[in-house]
Scaffold this motif. Structure first.
Motif, mmCIF file in Angstrom:
data_model
loop_
_atom_site.group_PDB
_atom_site.id
_atom_site.type_symbol
_atom_site.label_atom_id
_atom_site.label_comp_id
_atom_site.label_asym_id
_atom_site.label_seq_id
_atom_site.Cartn_x
_atom_site.Cartn_y
_atom_site.Cartn_z
ATOM 1 N N GLU A 170 0.825 -1.206 0.000
ATOM 2 C CA GLU A 170 0.000 0.000 0.000
ATOM 3 C C GLU A 170 0.862 1.261 0.000
ATOM 4 O OE1 GLU A 170 -2.436 -0.544 3.398
ATOM 5 O OE2 GLU A 170 -3.670 -2.120 2.468
ATOM 6 N N ASN A 171 2.039 1.173 0.624
ATOM 7 C CA ASN A 171 2.945 2.329 0.678
ATOM 8 C C ASN A 171 3.888 2.387 -0.519
ATOM 9 O OD1 ASN A 171 1.870 3.184 3.157
ATOM 10 N ND2 ASN A 171 3.272 1.836 4.306
ATOM 11 N N GLY A 172 3.822 1.331 -1.345
ATOM 12 C CA GLY A 172 4.646 1.325 -2.538
ATOM 13 C C GLY A 172 6.095 0.993 -2.298
ATOM 14 N N THR A 173 6.409 0.395 -1.174
ATOM 15 C CA THR A 173 7.806 0.060 -0.875
ATOM 16 C C THR A 173 8.201 -1.314 -1.387
ATOM 17 O OG1 THR A 173 7.150 -0.752 1.299
ATOM 18 C CG2 THR A 173 7.858 1.563 1.149
ATOM 19 N N ILE A 174 7.200 -2.140 -1.790
ATOM 20 C CA ILE A 174 7.499 -3.415 -2.436
ATOM 21 C C ILE A 174 6.635 -3.534 -3.682
ATOM 22 C CG2 ILE A 174 8.142 -4.612 -0.292
ATOM 23 C CD1 ILE A 174 5.419 -6.006 -0.402
ATOM 24 N N THR A 175 7.060 -4.379 -4.600
ATOM 25 C CA THR A 175 6.288 -4.591 -5.832
ATOM 26 C C THR A 175 5.180 -5.607 -5.577
ATOM 27 O OG1 THR A 175 7.699 -6.404 -6.571
ATOM 28 C CG2 THR A 175 8.365 -4.160 -7.196
ATOM 29 N N SER A 176 4.237 -5.672 -6.517
ATOM 30 C CA SER A 176 3.150 -6.649 -6.409
ATOM 31 C C SER A 176 3.698 -8.071 -6.470
ATOM 32 C CB SER A 176 2.125 -6.441 -7.526
ATOM 33 O OG SER A 176 2.723 -6.637 -8.802
ATOM 34 N N SER A 177 4.770 -8.288 -7.236
ATOM 35 C CA SER A 177 5.368 -9.629 -7.330
ATOM 36 C C SER A 177 5.893 -10.086 -5.980
ATOM 37 C CB SER A 177 6.500 -9.634 -8.362
ATOM 38 O OG SER A 177 6.003 -9.354 -9.649
ATOM 39 N N GLU A 178 6.496 -9.146 -5.258
ATOM 40 C CA GLU A 178 6.998 -9.499 -3.924
ATOM 41 C C GLU A 178 5.849 -9.819 -2.972
ATOM 42 O OE1 GLU A 178 11.125 -7.027 -3.425
ATOM 43 O OE2 GLU A 178 9.271 -5.849 -3.620
ATOM 44 N N TYR A 179 4.770 -9.022 -3.101
ATOM 45 C CA TYR A 179 3.605 -9.293 -2.246
ATOM 46 C C TYR A 179 2.979 -10.643 -2.596
ATOM 47 C CZ TYR A 179 -1.183 -9.252 -0.619
ATOM 48 O OH TYR A 179 -2.365 -9.615 -0.039
ATOM 49 N N ILE A 180 2.849 -10.904 -3.893
ATOM 50 C CA ILE A 180 2.258 -12.185 -4.330
ATOM 51 C C ILE A 180 3.104 -13.352 -3.834
ATOM 52 C CG2 ILE A 180 1.813 -13.611 -6.364
ATOM 53 C CD1 ILE A 180 1.010 -11.003 -7.824
ATOM 54 N N SER A 181 4.424 -13.184 -3.868
ATOM 55 C CA SER A 181 5.316 -14.238 -3.396
ATOM 56 C C SER A 181 5.054 -14.556 -1.926
ATOM 57 C CB SER A 181 6.764 -13.825 -3.598
ATOM 58 O OG SER A 181 7.641 -14.799 -3.074
ATOM 59 N N GLU A 182 4.893 -13.489 -1.117
ATOM 60 C CA GLU A 182 4.624 -13.703 0.309
ATOM 61 C C GLU A 182 3.250 -14.323 0.525
ATOM 62 O OE1 GLU A 182 6.683 -13.521 2.614
ATOM 63 O OE2 GLU A 182 8.314 -12.501 1.590
ATOM 64 N N LEU A 183 2.254 -13.877 -0.261
ATOM 65 C CA LEU A 183 0.905 -14.438 -0.133
ATOM 66 C C LEU A 183 0.882 -15.913 -0.528
ATOM 67 C CD1 LEU A 183 -2.054 -13.903 0.525
ATOM 68 C CD2 LEU A 183 -2.407 -13.269 -1.878
ATOM 69 N N ASN A 184 1.649 -16.256 -1.566
ATOM 70 C CA ASN A 184 1.722 -17.662 -1.993
ATOM 71 C C ASN A 184 2.379 -18.534 -0.923
ATOM 72 O OD1 ASN A 184 0.415 -17.542 -4.455
ATOM 73 N ND2 ASN A 184 2.280 -16.995 -5.588
ATOM 74 N N GLN A 185 3.353 -17.956 -0.230
ATOM 75 C CA GLN A 185 3.984 -18.691 0.867
ATOM 76 C C GLN A 185 2.949 -19.013 1.945
ATOM 77 O OE1 GLN A 185 6.985 -19.874 1.105
ATOM 78 N NE2 GLN A 185 8.346 -18.711 -0.227
ATOM 79 N N LEU A 186 2.094 -18.016 2.258
ATOM 80 C CA LEU A 186 1.030 -18.242 3.247
ATOM 81 C C LEU A 186 0.033 -19.272 2.729
ATOM 82 C CD1 LEU A 186 -0.518 -17.613 5.836
ATOM 83 C CD2 LEU A 186 -1.561 -15.665 4.643
ATOM 84 N N LYS A 187 -0.351 -19.117 1.451
ATOM 85 C CA LYS A 187 -1.315 -20.058 0.854
ATOM 86 C C LYS A 187 -0.768 -21.491 0.891
ATOM 87 C CE LYS A 187 -1.108 -20.871 -3.370
ATOM 88 N NZ LYS A 187 -0.991 -20.784 -4.839
ATOM 89 N N ASN A 188 0.472 -21.675 0.505
ATOM 90 C CA ASN A 188 1.074 -23.012 0.504
ATOM 91 C C ASN A 188 1.176 -23.587 1.918
ATOM 92 O OD1 ASN A 188 1.380 -22.883 -2.269
ATOM 93 N ND2 ASN A 188 3.486 -22.083 -2.163
ATOM 94 N N ALA A 189 1.477 -22.723 2.885
ATOM 95 C CA ALA A 189 1.548 -23.184 4.273
ATOM 96 C C ALA A 189 0.176 -23.635 4.752
ATOM 97 C CB ALA A 189 2.091 -22.075 5.172
ATOM 98 N N GLN A 190 -0.878 -22.887 4.364
ATOM 99 C CA GLN A 190 -2.247 -23.265 4.744
ATOM 100 C C GLN A 190 -2.668 -24.573 4.082
ATOM 101 O OE1 GLN A 190 -4.195 -19.646 3.521
ATOM 102 N NE2 GLN A 190 -4.336 -18.876 5.633
ATOM 103 N N ILE A 191 -2.308 -24.729 2.799
ATOM 104 C CA ILE A 191 -2.636 -25.980 2.094
ATOM 105 C C ILE A 191 -1.920 -27.159 2.739
ATOM 106 C CG2 ILE A 191 -2.295 -27.231 -0.077
ATOM 107 C CD1 ILE A 191 -2.893 -24.639 -1.564
ATOM 108 N N GLN A 192 -0.651 -26.964 3.078
ATOM 109 C CA GLN A 192 0.116 -28.024 3.730
ATOM 110 C C GLN A 192 -0.502 -28.380 5.077
ATOM 111 O OE1 GLN A 192 2.302 -29.513 2.066
ATOM 112 N NE2 GLN A 192 3.510 -30.734 3.495
ATOM 113 N N HIS A 193 -0.952 -27.356 5.799
ATOM 114 C CA HIS A 193 -1.596 -27.578 7.099
ATOM 115 C C HIS A 193 -2.868 -28.397 6.943
ATOM 116 C CE1 HIS A 193 -4.149 -26.027 10.577
ATOM 117 N NE2 HIS A 193 -3.219 -26.776 11.121
ATOM 118 N N GLU A 194 -3.704 -28.008 5.970
ATOM 119 C CA GLU A 194 -4.946 -28.751 5.741
ATOM 120 C C GLU A 194 -4.656 -30.173 5.266
ATOM 121 O OE1 GLU A 194 -7.954 -28.013 6.544
ATOM 122 O OE2 GLU A 194 -7.318 -26.079 7.327
#
Length: 429
Positions: free
Chosen positions: A379-403
């Motif tokens: 939101e502050n523009g200090t990281i790119t969308s690709s970097e944000y997507i990478s972090e979100l995918n890490q969370l998504k993969n961790a949740q999938i692994q948990h399930e």
């Protein structure tokens, strides 16, 4: 090897809310027992056993035969006294063509217990065949479990993908606003759009695979499940107690019982037999061989039969049955050995899944914090969308692994119940 298993089943609240169309694994097992084609074999076995028992019982009834015979003999009895008598005597000579028709009746009086033993053997044989059906259906339950948890895992993954899609759609608005303000580049918006397309593709692939699994589950259970049905993740707690109840155990016992009944039958076949018989006839000649004319006749009597020496054939038959009985014991011990090994392996898997779930929860907690920080930076523009997507995918993969680990844990517990033969002891609350 004894272990009592108390099972408490609690429908867990996963990433999606449970609806009235929720279905659990034990309902699938119950449906399989009734729907699977092999289950219909029991009725056929019962009908067959009933008819066979009727036939065996009929052996006590009188056996009635109608016989007829016509013969021509090249020679017949002739009596020629020559001149030995002081007066002439004319002895009749029977005809070369002879005829007779008889009604023969035979009635068992004592059969040494053959019929009684035969009936017992047939009843046990019917129970053995029915138990074999239970064993076959129990093996199908393993397949039902595989498919059920396969669908459940796909539903969990799909729910996580949907959540991720919603979050990305929200962040897409933020990125578009950032591009307008000049804080973010147009390439950031394109990266977000590409990730959305990729997630939609993954969601569609999961839906296609889920439809195939649901079709398989319907073939096994006949429940008419569709994609709108939510499969409930059970929460099973295993504690020590109770003995195992695998259908194979009863089958082993019935096989030994069948052998014992067979031994009783073989022994009874060696016993003496007593029959009553009667015969009514009409023919030429009758019982008087010297009367060359058609006549009626009858006879009746009692017959005793006992094979007192069979060169130990009967004894060897019983010895063979004893060998077969010992073979069943060996088969049972081998089965129990494999069962014990399988159960110990499953228990080890359960402990590993529990530890993995604890680690997953710590990872997800950290990933959520990282993702929250990434949101602010985006939101502050200090990281790119690709970097944000990478972090979100890490969370998504961790949740999938948990399930995945949660599903695998409960699948292992259900597998334990199936392996131990206590899958029908589940108490729902």
């Amino acid at each position: 090897m004894k272990r009592i298993v108390f099972v408490f089943l609690v429908l867990s609240q996963g990433l999606f809310a449970q609806s009235n169309d929720s279905l659990d694994i034990f309902q699938c097992f119950e449906a399989t027992e009734k729907y699977y084609p092999k289950a219909g074999e029991k009725q056929l076995v019962e009908e067959e056993t009933y008819l066979k028992l009727k036939n065996i019982q009929a052996e006590w009834y009188p056996q009635i035969e109608l016989n007829a015979q016509a013969t021509y003999q090249s020679d017949v009895v002739e009596i020629d006294m020559g001149n030995s008598l002081p007066f002439p005597v004319d002895f009749p000579t029977p005809s070369n063509d002879q005829y007779k028709a008889t009604l023969d009746v035979n009635q068992k009086i004592y059969d040494g217990g053959v019929i009684k033993s035969s009936k017992k053997l047939e009843k046990v044989s019917g129970e053995t065949r029915n138990q074999s059906v239970d064993v076959a259906i129990h093996q199908v339950k393993q397949q039902v479990s595989q498919v059920f948890f396969g669908v459940l895992l796909l539903q969990k993954q799909q729910a996580i993908i949907e959540n991720t899609l919603r979050e990305l759609m929200e962040k897409k608005k933020t990125i578009r606003a950032g591009v307008k303000r000049g804080v973010l580049l147009p390439s950031d918006l394109k990266s977000m759009q590409a990730e959305l397309i990729k997630l939609e593709q993954t969601r569609d692939e999961l839906s296609g695979k889920m439809d195939a699994y649901i079709q398989m589950l319907n073939e096994l259970t006949g429940l008419g499940i569709n994609s709108k049905h939510n499969l409930a993740l059970p929460d099973i707690e295993l504690t020590d107690s109770l003995s195992f109840k695998r259908p194979e155990h009863k089958l082993f016992w019935l096989k030994k019982e069948q052998i014992e009944m067979n031994k009783s039958l073989v022994k009874a076949q060696k016993s003496p037999k007593v029959f009553a018989f009667g015969q009514m006839g009409y023919g030429r000649p009758g019982l008087n061989m010297l009367a060359d004319e058609f006549d009626t006749y009858y006879m009746m009597g009692v017959k005793f039969k006992w094979n007192i020496w069979d060169w130990k054939q009967n004894s060897r038959k019983r010895q063979i049955l004893d060998v077969n009985k010992n073979a069943v014991d060996v088969e049972r011990k081998t089965f129990n050995k494999k069962l014990k090994i399988n159960l110990e392996t499953i228990l080890a898997d359960i402990e590993n899944y529990k530890k993995a779930i604890e680690r997953d929860e710590r990872i997800i907690s950290l990933r959520k914090e990282i993702n929250q920080s990434a949101k602010s930076k985006l939101e502050n523009g200090t990281i790119t969308s690709s970097e944000y997507i990478s972090e979100l995918n890490q969370l998504k993969n961790a949740q999938i692994q948990h399930e995945k680990h949660r599903v695998e844990l409960q699948k292992a517990k259900v597998n334990y119940l199936l392996t131990a033969g206590t899958d029908n002891l589940a108490e729902k609350k």
